[in-house]
Design a protein around this motif. Structure first.
Motif, PDB file in Angstrom:
ATOM      1  N   MET A   1      -9.279 -30.293   9.457  1.00  0.00           N
ATOM      2  CA  MET A   1     -10.201 -29.160   9.372  1.00  0.00           C
ATOM      3  C   MET A   1     -11.045 -29.208   8.095  1.00  0.00           C
ATOM      4  O   MET A   1     -12.060 -28.523   8.000  1.00  0.00           O
TER       5      MET A   1
ATOM      6  N   ASN B   1     -13.998 -27.891   9.910  1.00  0.00           N
ATOM      7  CA  ASN B   1     -14.116 -26.442   9.708  1.00  0.00           C
ATOM      8  C   ASN B   1     -13.701 -26.116   8.282  1.00  0.00           C
ATOM      9  O   ASN B   1     -12.628 -25.550   8.039  1.00  0.00           O
TER      10      ASN B   1
ATOM     11  N   GLN C   1     -12.440 -22.483   7.301  1.00  0.00           N
ATOM     12  CA  GLN C   1     -11.097 -22.147   7.775  1.00  0.00           C
ATOM     13  C   GLN C   1     -10.043 -22.955   7.020  1.00  0.00           C
ATOM     14  O   GLN C   1      -8.946 -22.449   6.743  1.00  0.00           O
TER      15      GLN C   1
END
Length: 541
Positions: free
Chosen positions: A171, A175, A178
């Protein structure tokens, strides 16, 4: 003398005086419904909630109510930031999380495998799911092939320990926001780093990430991610037992633990959205809590589990109370006072901890000077727990014999007796050969007594609309209805008496429905039970 000037609320949109407040959080004002709708569209819907996260030296980050919260109200609904298999588990699909069953492939039983990385999966659809793409690509790029194969039913595979941490690490690129949210959570790595589990993770997980996959992470980061997962993950289970996963919910992780919590949580849909439900009314400014352990354990075992799994010492009101709110769920009878004692079981002197917050403190009798060492309590609990685990899950006789065998040593509310009573409730009225219609009048009464015994425990340890209370009420109303029907048909009670008893059953059923209807899987069951009981009521009119 003039008091302080009262602050006039202003509209969130136009900053003019306002007299309408947001019905959800009660924190934001608007001058009109039009501006309230505009504010909602422009982002307040993502901020509106009945709680806030704050920090204190005592509790760290924790969640408190910003307004009065009603019993049964949904406080929070949150998607998982990350979800994955448990550290060691029987083969489960990496996409949907379903427990896998082997199939016959070329005269050999094995699991369906991802065509690229060879991890066991449900089938082609799960193989192509988004959740599996990133990890599959990084493994395929390094020519890694999973070696898990079917050998025996329910064999736990330690190889799954790499998946959840790997998903968090990936991630950082896919992302980053996050990823930062997850990395900001408490890890307690310093408490875990030298444990046997983390010695193994250093060898297996770290080697897999750095050497096998060639990812640019150092050992400290990898182990921190693993520890964050262990500290904050929720145990995600399906009611039918086909799925069991671990997920991190960033906002829900802000709830502090309490051994007498004021919420429960459920999982909604295939995306495993977490819904936090208030089990009791929560006042503005009150802390919103969850439980990280099993409520029906005694303090000695509960605090040990929390120290081992979550790395903290609980000092909640229940843990401080040696009687655990009068339930004595972790206590035993005093062997000295019990010998000549002729009173009822609830009046016999008990051994309770002299200091519940110190696991080494001796356990002393409430009446005499007799005491035993805490390690004796640990040994006794462990020995009887092992004995319980060996009992046949579909044989009520063995559980009844266990309760009778230890009736002179264990309080009727002792957690080991409670576990045996729960097992009996699962058998009586539910197992093959023990359906409600097949139970004798004596066993119907036994099931009713068991329900009442456990409801008394629930009232003290899981008060309000807990799932424990809801399922107990569901069981109780069903067996009461069968008992009433038998008594009416045998002319032991009048039509009016039957009506009264069935209405009592309906009241219990309606309360159970109020508690459990938030769970989509329970709605058909509740509707069917309400319809059946309604028909039974009509048949006695």
């Amino acid at each position: 003398m003039n008091g302080p000037k009262k602050e006039i609320p202003v509209c969130e949109i136009c900053q003019q005086s306002a007299n309408q407040t947001c019905g959800g959080c009660k924190l934001v004002y608007y001058c009109s419904k039009a501006h309230q709708k505009l504010g909602w569209r422009e982002g307040h819907k993502f901020k509106c909630c009945a709680f806030k996260v704050q920090f204190s030296d005592t509790y760290g980050r924790h969640m408190v109510a910003t307004r009065d919260i009603k019993q049964g109200e949904m406080i929070l609904k949150e998607k998982p930031a990350i979800i994955g298999p448990r550290m060691s588990t029987a083969p489960h699909c990496l996409s949907c999380g379903k427990k896998l069953q082997p199939m016959k492939i070329k005269d050999v039983f094995d699991f369906y495998k991802c065509k690229s990385c060879n991890w066991p999966m449900c089938g082609p659809e799960c193989e192509k799911a988004d959740i599996h793409k990133s990890e599959c690509k990084v493994m395929t790029d390094r020519n890694y092939k999973c070696t898990i194969k079917y050998e025996q039913a329910d064999k736990a595979e330690a190889a799954y320990c790499v998946i959840a941490p790997l998903r968090v690490l990936l991630m950082r690129e896919s992302n980053p926001k996050q990823y930062e949210n997850i990395m900001a959570l408490e890890s307690h790595l310093e408490d875990r780093i030298n444990t046997p589990l983390y010695v193994i993770l250093k060898a297996n997980l770290v080697t897999f990430i750095i050497q096998v996959l060639g990812l640019p992470f150092d050992e400290a980061t990898i182990l921190t991610v693993a520890s964050i997962y262990d500290t904050n993950a929720f145990d995600v289970r399906c009611l039918d037992g086909t799925k069991r996963l671990r997920a991190i919910y960033v906002t829900a992780s802000m709830m502090n633990h309490s051994c007498k919590t004021n919420t429960r949580h459920i999982y909604l849909g295939d995306d495993y959205n977490l819904a936090v439900i208030a089990t009791v009314p929560i006042s503005k400014g009150e802390m919103i809590t969850a439980t990280y352990t099993q409520t029906l354990l005694g303090t000695l075992d509960r605090r040990k589990l929390l120290r081992t799994i979550k790395c903290f010492d609980c000092d909640c009101d229940r843990c401080k109370d040696p009687t655990e709110f009068g339930t004595y769920i972790g206590s035993i009878y005093c062997s000295i006072c019990n010998r000549p004692f002729s009173g009822g079981p609830e009046k016999r002197p008990m051994l309770i901890s002299s200091n519940p917050l110190d696991e080494a403190a001796p356990w002393k009798c409430e009446k005499c000077d007799h005491f035993i060492l805490s390690r004796q309590m640990f040994w006794g609990n462990n020995a009887l727990s092992q004995e319980l685990k060996k009992l046949k899950k579909d044989e009520p006789k063995e559980f009844e014999e266990f309760i009778e065998k230890y009736s002179q040593a264990l309080h009727p509310n002792n957690h080991l007796v409670v576990q045996a009573k729960l097992a009996l409730l699962q058998i009586y009225g539910n197992q093959k050969g023990h359906a409600l219609s097949e139970l004798s009048d004596h066993l119907l009464k036994r099931k009713i007594d068991l329900c009442h015994d456990l409801l008394e425990v629930a009232d003290q340890l899981e008060p309000g609309w807990s799932r424990f209370r809801g399922t107990l009420l569901l069981d109780l109303q069903a067996v009461m209805a069968v008992q009433t029907k038998r008594e009416y048909e045998a002319e032991k009670i009048t039509r009016e008496g039957a009506q009264d008893q069935l209405m009592e059953s309906m009241t219990l059923l309606q309360e159970a429905a109020n508690i459990l209807r938030v769970e989509p899987e329970m709605r058909p069951t509740l509707e069917a039970k309400i319809q059946a009981l309604t028909q039974l009521l009509e048949s006695t009119e």
